[in-house]
Design a protein around this motif. Structure first.
Motif: not given
Length: 215
Positions: A87-96, A115-118, A129-134
């Motif tokens: 499970x993961x959750x992330x919130x970010x404001x960025x400037x590059x 936010x999601x799981x897996x 490459x990326x694989x994602x759950x819900x």
């Protein structure tokens, strides 16, 4: 006085045809050129249209090449990396901007919340490459090559990218729009298209696109 002399005396000589008014009223053979384009003019018009279309296509190709080069320049030395998350959750404001680091050479600023799981992700150089759950996410970004915003809700998905080529298979409801060097992208509930130097079609979260394909 003879009949011939009498005619000459009254101004009706043999050469008097010059005094007879002509029947020309300004409708000569060449007057049609004033009202209708000549065949040569029509041909020149067609050539101009072809030249303009060729110029527009050339500009689109140049834009596509520049955009592809910038993407490759931004990631060519990206180190190999792999990560797996439950499970993961992330919130970010960025400037590059203008840092000599992979992914930070082109100026950009934005906001990302997800936010999601897996999730499993692998990246190296221009490949990823990326694989994602819900999962669900929302993002907005402005950069030197694009501006846009997108909201995503996905049951599952797998995506891969190699330079200008990208593909994604999944079941999702992406909704948003973007405008940039790689064209215009519009999506509503996972279905939409991208048009321009980058061409692509999305259907319920699955999509295929290519940045080097130009009509």
């Amino acid at each position: 006085m003879s009949e011939r002399l009498r005619l000459r005396h009254h101004g009706h000589g043999e050469n008097d045809e010059d005094d007879v008014p002509t029947t020309k009223h300004g409708h000569g053979e060449n007057d049609e050129e004033d009202d209708f384009p000549s065949t040569k003019q029509q041909q020149n018009s067609g050539i101009n249209e072809i030249e303009e279309a060729t110029i527009e296509k050339s500009k689109a190709q140049e834009t596509s090449v520049i955009n592809t080069i910038m993407d490759i320049y931004n990631t060519y030395d990206r180190p190999a990396n792999a990560e797996a998350k439950g499970s993961y959750a992330k919130q970010e404001a960025y400037k590059k901007a203008f840092k000599d680091k992979p992914g930070e050479r082109n100026p950009k600023a934005g906001y990302l919340a997800e936010a999601g799981y897996g999730r499993v992700r692998v990246e190296a150089s221009i490949f990823e490459a990326e694989a994602r759950g819900p999962n669900a996410s929302a993002c907005a970004e402005a950069s030197s090559t694009k501006v846009g915003a997108m909201a995503r809700a996905e049951l599952a998905g797998v995506s891969a990218k190699a330079g200008p080529l990208a593909a994604k298979v999944g079941v999702g409801l992406d909704t948003g729009a973007s405008l940039g060097w790689d064209g215009v992208e519009l999506k509503f509930l996972g279905t939409g298209f991208s048009f321009g130097p980058k061409m692509g079609v999305s259907v319920l979260g699955s999509e295929a696109s290519a940045s080097c394909s130009v009509m």
